[in-house]
Design a protein around this motif. Structure first.
Motif, PDB file in Angstrom:
ATOM      1  N   VAL A  96      -3.045 -11.088 -18.974  1.00  0.00           N
ATOM      2  CA  VAL A  96      -1.797 -11.721 -19.396  1.00  0.00           C
ATOM      3  C   VAL A  96      -1.373 -12.735 -18.332  1.00  0.00           C
ATOM      4  N   GLU A  97      -0.535 -13.669 -18.733  1.00  0.00           N
ATOM      5  CA  GLU A  97      -0.026 -14.684 -17.820  1.00  0.00           C
ATOM      6  C   GLU A  97       1.453 -14.434 -17.561  1.00  0.00           C
ATOM      7  N   CYS A  98       1.810 -14.292 -16.319  1.00  0.00           N
ATOM      8  CA  CYS A  98       3.199 -14.051 -15.958  1.00  0.00           C
ATOM      9  C   CYS A  98       4.035 -15.271 -16.319  1.00  0.00           C
ATOM     10  N   PRO A  99       5.113 -15.112 -17.080  1.00  0.00           N
ATOM     11  CA  PRO A  99       5.952 -16.257 -17.447  1.00  0.00           C
ATOM     12  C   PRO A  99       6.731 -16.833 -16.265  1.00  0.00           C
ATOM     13  N   GLY A 100       6.836 -16.036 -15.193  1.00  0.00           N
ATOM     14  CA  GLY A 100       7.597 -16.486 -14.039  1.00  0.00           C
ATOM     15  C   GLY A 100       6.800 -17.383 -13.103  1.00  0.00           C
ATOM     16  N   CYS A 101       5.590 -16.928 -12.724  1.00  0.00           N
ATOM     17  CA  CYS A 101       4.785 -17.683 -11.753  1.00  0.00           C
ATOM     18  C   CYS A 101       3.478 -18.207 -12.325  1.00  0.00           C
ATOM     19  N   GLY A 102       3.110 -17.758 -13.536  1.00  0.00           N
ATOM     20  CA  GLY A 102       1.886 -18.246 -14.164  1.00  0.00           C
ATOM     21  C   GLY A 102       0.630 -17.552 -13.696  1.00  0.00           C
ATOM     22  N   LYS A 103       0.736 -16.487 -12.921  1.00  0.00           N
ATOM     23  CA  LYS A 103      -0.433 -15.769 -12.414  1.00  0.00           C
ATOM     24  C   LYS A 103      -1.106 -14.996 -13.543  1.00  0.00           C
ATOM     25  N   ILE A 104      -2.444 -15.151 -13.669  1.00  0.00           N
ATOM     26  CA  ILE A 104      -3.225 -14.398 -14.643  1.00  0.00           C
ATOM     27  C   ILE A 104      -3.561 -13.044 -14.039  1.00  0.00           C
ATOM     28  N   GLN A 105      -3.308 -11.967 -14.775  1.00  0.00           N
ATOM     29  CA  GLN A 105      -3.494 -10.627 -14.216  1.00  0.00           C
ATOM     30  C   GLN A 105      -3.656  -9.591 -15.331  1.00  0.00           C
ATOM     31  N   VAL A 106      -4.056  -8.397 -14.933  1.00  0.00           N
ATOM     32  CA  VAL A 106      -4.166  -7.313 -15.909  1.00  0.00           C
ATOM     33  C   VAL A 106      -2.756  -6.855 -16.259  1.00  0.00           C
ATOM     34  N   PRO A 107      -2.579  -6.248 -17.451  1.00  0.00           N
ATOM     35  CA  PRO A 107      -1.236  -5.797 -17.843  1.00  0.00           C
ATOM     36  C   PRO A 107      -0.661  -4.784 -16.861  1.00  0.00           C
ATOM     37  N   GLY A 108       0.636  -4.786 -16.746  1.00  0.00           N
ATOM     38  CA  GLY A 108       1.308  -3.861 -15.848  1.00  0.00           C
ATOM     39  C   GLY A 108       2.809  -3.875 -16.074  1.00  0.00           C
ATOM     40  N   ASP A 109       3.537  -3.254 -15.198  1.00  0.00           N
ATOM     41  CA  ASP A 109       4.992  -3.217 -15.329  1.00  0.00           C
ATOM     42  C   ASP A 109       5.640  -4.453 -14.725  1.00  0.00           C
ATOM     43  N   VAL A 110       5.159  -4.863 -13.550  1.00  0.00           N
ATOM     44  CA  VAL A 110       5.723  -6.031 -12.878  1.00  0.00           C
ATOM     45  C   VAL A 110       4.593  -6.945 -12.429  1.00  0.00           C
ATOM     46  N   CYS A 111       4.916  -8.210 -12.214  1.00  0.00           N
ATOM     47  CA  CYS A 111       3.934  -9.193 -11.764  1.00  0.00           C
ATOM     48  C   CYS A 111       3.368  -8.786 -10.407  1.00  0.00           C
ATOM     49  N   ARG A 112       2.061  -9.004 -10.235  1.00  0.00           N
ATOM     50  CA  ARG A 112       1.407  -8.637  -8.986  1.00  0.00           C
ATOM     51  C   ARG A 112       1.700  -9.628  -7.861  1.00  0.00           C
ATOM     52  N   ASN A 113       2.276 -10.742  -8.204  1.00  0.00           N
ATOM     53  CA  ASN A 113       2.675 -11.705  -7.184  1.00  0.00           C
ATOM     54  C   ASN A 113       3.894 -11.147  -6.452  1.00  0.00           C
ATOM     55  N   SER A 114       3.716 -10.874  -5.162  1.00  0.00           N
ATOM     56  CA  SER A 114       4.788 -10.239  -4.396  1.00  0.00           C
ATOM     57  C   SER A 114       6.062 -11.073  -4.330  1.00  0.00           C
TER      58      SER A 114
END
Length: 245
Positions: A96-114
């Motif tokens: 999925v792509e985080c709508p906040g920072c655009g980071k592509i990552q596996v699904p989770g509760d919060v963005c992995r971008n610290s």
């Protein structure tokens, strides 16, 4: 862009790639009918060139080396084919792509971008559930919509069952119908009102259903702009929309 099956992609060797002629030769397939030659379009050709540049880095360009070589414990084995990409495919189609920072990552509760930590628990990948074989079906559907004949589709895609050919023929028919509806500005076939009964058809207003188009005794005139479009130009091009999913 090639209609290739997964087994055909995995068994592809560099001897099967003709960069000068921009061709791929499928020598091993699910069936004998799958053995064929596929012209490379610009997208597929660019991908092959990228794979070739990658293979140069580990000396994997010998004729008997595989385009998609095996890799175990980060050690590439050019003379062995890749057996599976299940894990990579699953990760890609779940990402999925985080709508906040655009980071592509596996699904989770919060963005992995610290620095972001956006709530992503409701996000779902747009490719969730997509199978690798769906790409082949999509490519063949696009060919059918482009008005390619059954013979052309089978020459490119190899063996296609009679049931699937019937499906693609239906897709082709609907593409033609949509193109003609767009030309005349008529209501799409699936949204047209029901045709009037026979006893009331003589008083019904002119339409585009089969009864009005073929029965000269019924009233109803074709709009002048439609006739102008059909006979007032030297060339008639029917636009075909891409398949809608």
């Amino acid at each position: 862009n090639t209609t290739m099956r997964g087994c055909e992609v995995k068994s592809l060797q560099w001897r099967d790639v003709d960069l000068m002629g921009r061709l791929l030769t499928i020598n091993k397939s699910k069936t004998d009918a799958g053995e064929r030659v596929i012209p490379l379009n610009s997208t597929a050709y660019a991908a092959v060139l990228e794979l070739r540049d990658r293979a140069k880095k580990f000396a994997g360009l010998e004729p008997d080396h595989f385009v998609f070589p095996a890799c175990e414990h980060e050690r590439i084995k050019p003379a062995e084919p890749q057996k599976s990409w299940r894990t990579a495919w699953r990760q890609m189609t779940r990402a999925v792509e985080c709508p906040g920072c655009g980071k592509i990552q596996v699904p989770g509760d919060v963005c992995r971008n610290s620095k972001c930590k956006a709530d992503i628990q409701a996000l779902k990948s747009p490719t969730a559930g997509l199978r690798f074989h769906d790409l082949r079906h999509h490519a063949i559907t696009e060919l059918a919509e482009s008005q390619a004949s059954d013979q052309t589709i089978m020459a490119i895609a190899g063996h296609v069952s009679h049931r699937m050919l019937s499906h693609y023929s239906h897709v082709r028919l609907e593409a033609k119908r949509s193109a003609l509806d767009a030309l005349s500005g008529a209501v799409p076939h699936d949204k047209q009102p029901k045709a009037p009964s026979v006893e009331n058809s003589s008083s019904a207003e002119g339409g585009y259903d089969t009864t009005h188009d073929t029965n000269g005794n019924l009233q109803g005139n074709v709009p002048a702009e439609v006739i102008e479009k059909m006979v007032g130009t030297r060339r008639l091009e029917l636009l075909t929309s891409t398949v809608s999913r």
